[in-house]
Design an enzyme around this catalytic site. Sequence first.
Site, PDB file in Angstrom:
ATOM      1  N   GLY A  44       0.807  -1.200   0.000  1.00 14.63           N
ATOM      2  CA  GLY A  44       0.000   0.000   0.000  1.00 14.63           C
ATOM      3  C   GLY A  44       0.840   1.250   0.000  1.00 14.63           C
ATOM      4  N   HIS A  45       0.293   2.310  -0.560  1.00 15.20           N
ATOM      5  CA  HIS A  45       0.932   3.620  -0.556  1.00 15.20           C
ATOM      6  C   HIS A  45      -0.007   4.601   0.131  1.00 15.20           C
ATOM      7  CE1 HIS A  45       3.694   1.919  -3.367  1.00 15.20           C
ATOM      8  NE2 HIS A  45       2.889   1.981  -4.403  1.00 15.20           N
ATOM      9  N   GLN A 104       6.710  -3.328  -3.333  1.00 15.11           N
ATOM     10  CA  GLN A 104       7.373  -3.609  -2.069  1.00 15.11           C
ATOM     11  C   GLN A 104       8.838  -3.205  -2.169  1.00 15.11           C
ATOM     12  OE1 GLN A 104       5.505  -6.315  -3.443  1.00 15.11           O
ATOM     13  NE2 GLN A 104       3.825  -6.499  -1.993  1.00 15.11           N
TER      14      GLN A 104
END
Length: 427
Positions: free
Chosen positions: A40-41, A223
């Site tokens: 996630g960002h 990642q």
Amino acid sequence: MPALVLLGAQWGDEGKGKATDLLGGSVDYVVRYQGGNNAGHTVVVGDQKYALHLLPSGILSPECTPVIGNGVVIDPAVLLSELSGLNDRGVDTSKLLISGNAHLITSYHTTMDKVTERFLGSRKIGTTGRGIGPTYADKINRVGIRVQDLYDESILIQKVDAALDFKNQILAKLYNRRAIEAGKIVEELLVYADKLRPYVSDTTLVLNDAIDAGKVVLFEGGQGTLLDVDHGTYPFVTSSNPTAGGACTGAGVGPTKISRVIGILKAYTTRVGAGPFPTELLDEDGEALRRIGGERGVTTGRDRRCGWFDAVISRYATRVNGLTDFFLTKLDVLTGWERIPVCVAYEIDGKRVEELPYSQSDFHHAKPVYEYLPGWSEDISKAKTFDDLPKNAQDYVKALEEMSGAPISAIGVGPGRTETIQINSFL
């Protein structure tokens, strides 16, 4: 015009979303090339915070075309939910392109992920339980379901039958679970066919044509380097290749078209999940880094393990990715420490080691060798240039740059979109 790769140079969660978003105004395409919704960002735009899981960060830039490449594994329910959430907040998602060759995460992949982790007990890997690993395993075993399969029902039925033939044996005989009905899985998947159809494209052709036409294309890893299945701390890794080479296979562009490779470094180190972590802090300093840095996983909600900066890891990332630049994030989090330790080498069996050991056993027993740099107490969040930073903060950045082997071209001094010092242009 350049094609750039932007990736995490540690164990992930380094702030890739902010870096990608910062470049968004100058970039024509942002491409996610591996991973799934296990990453996630967090991107802050003004007073709005966006948590992205599958979607490329460039989706928040109206002039940018976001692309999900063939190397990504897609949970269609998660993707559609994420798109709906952004649409509800006024974000235009209509330009999204999805590779027809990307593999789909099905409900049986998440089932296999969870039951396998429970079965492993104390030997578990620490997966997110979202079916990422089993989906990549099916891809390699050539029983995977791809996006394009949604548009040929007869092929979809054959593929689901083939995938479940073996899995149901495992579920019933090893895990004492009920067999999964292939017909129900096919029904679940066909629901998504029309909803995804407007986005599906030959993204390899689109991206190569864009680069040939002089467009700026940014490839975004999901990642970090140390989670790469080939070059990370195996087996405590993800199931794909977030390193720079993964951009070529995960998006379908040749390596000669990549002009720059940017590594994102946090000013300290964090890790989510199990596995060795030489500089991990289990004391009040570790808790302070976690609290000040807001170190909680965007996707998992798990607290991140925190430790001091590890220059051995950053040198390794430079080597295996061919990094041309670093983007250093969260420098502001270190404000207030009187002195800041930096790991410059490891001690393994009484010997000093300055490069990442290839042996898992050696890395597991590595003890950090620290140098101590003077800290600073001044607020740096309003700094606009490198010279605006306190001298000790400048010296810290220069030391990390020298130890890591590539220039630091940008520095994050706060979570906001504008709280960044640009030293050298990435374009």
